[in-house]
Design a protein around this motif. Structure first.
Motif, mmCIF file in Angstrom:
data_model
loop_
_atom_site.group_PDB
_atom_site.id
_atom_site.type_symbol
_atom_site.label_atom_id
_atom_site.label_comp_id
_atom_site.label_asym_id
_atom_site.label_seq_id
_atom_site.Cartn_x
_atom_site.Cartn_y
_atom_site.Cartn_z
ATOM 1 N N ALA A 294 0.733 -1.359 0.012
ATOM 2 C CA ALA A 294 0.038 0.030 -0.078
ATOM 3 C C ALA A 294 1.004 1.255 0.114
ATOM 4 O O ALA A 294 0.486 2.209 -0.817
ATOM 5 C CB ALA A 294 -0.960 0.232 1.197
ATOM 6 N N ALA A 295 2.094 1.323 0.624
ATOM 7 C CA ALA A 295 2.895 2.379 0.830
ATOM 8 C C ALA A 295 3.503 2.533 -0.508
ATOM 9 O O ALA A 295 3.567 3.769 -0.766
ATOM 10 C CB ALA A 295 3.917 2.279 1.894
ATOM 11 N N ARG A 296 3.663 1.818 -1.330
ATOM 12 C CA ARG A 296 4.081 1.982 -2.544
ATOM 13 C C ARG A 296 3.153 2.000 -3.817
ATOM 14 O O ARG A 296 3.691 2.272 -4.985
ATOM 15 C CB ARG A 296 5.122 0.646 -2.913
ATOM 16 N N SER A 297 1.803 2.304 -3.340
ATOM 17 C CA SER A 297 0.919 2.547 -4.409
ATOM 18 C C SER A 297 0.878 3.872 -5.011
ATOM 19 O O SER A 297 1.154 4.820 -4.000
ATOM 20 C CB SER A 297 -0.599 1.825 -3.844
ATOM 21 N N PRO A 298 0.352 4.180 -6.015
ATOM 22 C CA PRO A 298 0.071 5.527 -6.444
ATOM 23 C C PRO A 298 -0.850 6.367 -5.386
ATOM 24 O O PRO A 298 -1.839 5.879 -4.802
ATOM 25 C CB PRO A 298 -0.801 5.473 -7.600
ATOM 26 N N ALA A 299 -0.692 7.719 -5.133
ATOM 27 C CA ALA A 299 -1.541 8.450 -3.884
ATOM 28 C C ALA A 299 -2.164 9.133 -4.791
ATOM 29 O O ALA A 299 -2.537 10.298 -4.763
ATOM 30 C CB ALA A 299 -0.539 9.375 -3.415
ATOM 31 N N ASP A 300 -3.518 8.091 -5.266
ATOM 32 C CA ASP A 300 -4.674 8.794 -6.111
ATOM 33 C C ASP A 300 -6.092 8.322 -5.457
ATOM 34 O O ASP A 300 -6.850 8.748 -6.017
ATOM 35 C CB ASP A 300 -4.464 8.327 -7.496
ATOM 36 N N GLY A 301 -5.828 7.752 -4.231
ATOM 37 C CA GLY A 301 -7.415 7.423 -3.761
ATOM 38 C C GLY A 301 -7.790 5.986 -3.940
ATOM 39 O O GLY A 301 -9.053 5.789 -3.582
ATOM 40 N N TYR A 302 -7.350 5.378 -4.879
ATOM 41 C CA TYR A 302 -7.858 4.261 -5.488
ATOM 42 C C TYR A 302 -7.043 3.139 -4.623
ATOM 43 O O TYR A 302 -7.596 1.891 -5.219
ATOM 44 C CB TYR A 302 -7.692 4.119 -6.980
ATOM 45 N N THR A 303 -6.301 3.130 -3.991
ATOM 46 C CA THR A 303 -5.589 2.225 -3.063
ATOM 47 C C THR A 303 -5.636 2.691 -1.644
ATOM 48 O O THR A 303 -4.943 3.734 -1.283
ATOM 49 C CB THR A 303 -4.155 1.906 -3.617
ATOM 50 N N LEU A 304 -6.140 1.866 -0.776
ATOM 51 C CA LEU A 304 -6.289 2.286 0.547
ATOM 52 C C LEU A 304 -5.651 0.942 1.306
ATOM 53 O O LEU A 304 -5.391 -0.054 0.668
ATOM 54 C CB LEU A 304 -7.878 2.571 1.174
ATOM 55 N N VAL A 305 -5.358 1.201 2.560
ATOM 56 C CA VAL A 305 -5.059 0.209 3.267
ATOM 57 C C VAL A 305 -5.558 0.010 4.806
ATOM 58 O O VAL A 305 -5.997 1.013 5.336
ATOM 59 C CB VAL A 305 -3.375 0.074 3.693
#
Length: 325
Positions: A85-96
């Motif tokens: 999750a930390a490495r995912s794009p910061a676009d609101g489409y990945t949460l943890v």
């Protein structure tokens, strides 16, 4: 073009560029979401760490108008899923789906944690908090925390408390109790909390700070002396807290919440936080997860909780001389 002239031109364009970026962020937030959203759960299917984010995802799907799915990525004490999750794009489409373990305890439990709970994430909302229960075998001649402390001081090193493993939340709850109550008890780690509770019920160990215990107490298999939270829990309001039972400053809770990768636009974080609050306010949520307390929070309050818990548990690790792995 001279360097000074270039700098002057660049500075003159900076306000316009900032305005353009701000408008782009607002536009992105207004159209969000335009595709499915995923919540990474660093837990295996079936437990609270899976069921709670799935319940939140179901409610968010209705409010966001897009499918919200839960992706289980367990392993390495929640490190694998949280790192992803930390490495995912910061676009609101990945949460943890984060917890006290992944966001506060792992900092001290791991020699080299591949993510930073504070700088790599933007908290969205705390969701759920549950205390542990101070459970003793019925043969132990104590009926209160004060009597337990007195017995432990009279028999230093003889009382045995079980846990689900070194560095687990119930182990740390016991170590915090030892430190603040100034008692000496022997810790026996098990592979998980289930076998540990089984041995408390069988009388092989004296006590445990466990997530279970209420049902076992009703059938007379164990005795529950107190809850470990800062306040009494709605699940068992008759039980006093360890703090009010004579151990000032004691608090050990298991908490869970939703976070986004750092840099996620503030408008999206606010939208998600507000919608998560609406989901958590539904009566069926409180009924379904009644063993603890539904505790929605602002992003700021959730961030403060994380930053407060990290040094707290670091002190417990140091006092108990628990070696990071």
């Amino acid at each position: 073009m001279s360097h000074s002239l270039f700098v002057l031109i660049a500075r003159s364009f900076r306000p316009a560029l900032t305005a353009v970026l701000a408008l782009a962020a607002v536009s992105h937030a207004q159209t969000y979401p335009v595709k499915p959203v995923r919540i990474i759960s660093p837990y295996a299917p079936g437990g609270l760490g899976d069921l709670l984010p799935r319940a939140v995802a179901t409610g968010l799907t209705d409010l966001l108008g897009q499918q919200v799915i839960v992706e289980n990525r367990p392993g390495a004490s929640m490190v694998i899923g949280t790192q992803a999750a930390a490495r995912s794009p910061a676009d609101g489409y990945t949460l943890v789906f984060g917890s006290v373990t992944s966001l506060a305890i792992n900092v001290s439990a791991s020699k080299s944690l591949p993510y930073d709970p504070v700088t790599d994430f933007t908290p969205v909302s705390l969701c759920y908090t549950t205390p542990l229960y101070l459970v003793v075998h019925p043969s132990l001649p104590v009926n209160s925390v004060k009597e337990l402390i007195a017995l432990a001081r009279a028999q230093p090193g003889k009382l045995v408390f079980a846990s689900g493993g070194n560095g687990s939340s119930n182990h740390l709850a016991g170590e915090l109790f030892k430190s603040l109550a100034r008692v000496d008890m022997l810790h026996v780690p098990y592979k998980s909390a289930g076998p540990a509770m089984t041995d408390v019920i069988a009388g092989h160990v004296s006590l445990m700070f466990g997530a279970a215990g209420l049902a076992e107490a009703q059938s007379g298999k164990v005795r529950v002396l107190a809850v470990t939270g800062a306040r009494r829990t709605a699940a068992a309001p008759q039980l006093p807290t360890v703090r009010e039972s004579g151990v000032p400053g004691y608090e050990s809770t298991i908490w869970f919440g939703i976070l986004a990768p750092a840099g996620t636009p503030g408008a999206i974080v606010t939208r998600l936080s507000q919608d998560i609050h609406k989901v958590l306010a539904q009566p069926q949520m409180r009924e379904r997860f009644s063993t603890g307390d539904i505790t929605p929070s602002t992003p700021e309050a959730f961030a403060e909780l994380i930053q407060r818990e990290i040094p707290k548990w670091r002190k417990v690790f140091e006092a108990a001389k628990i070696t990071p792995e």
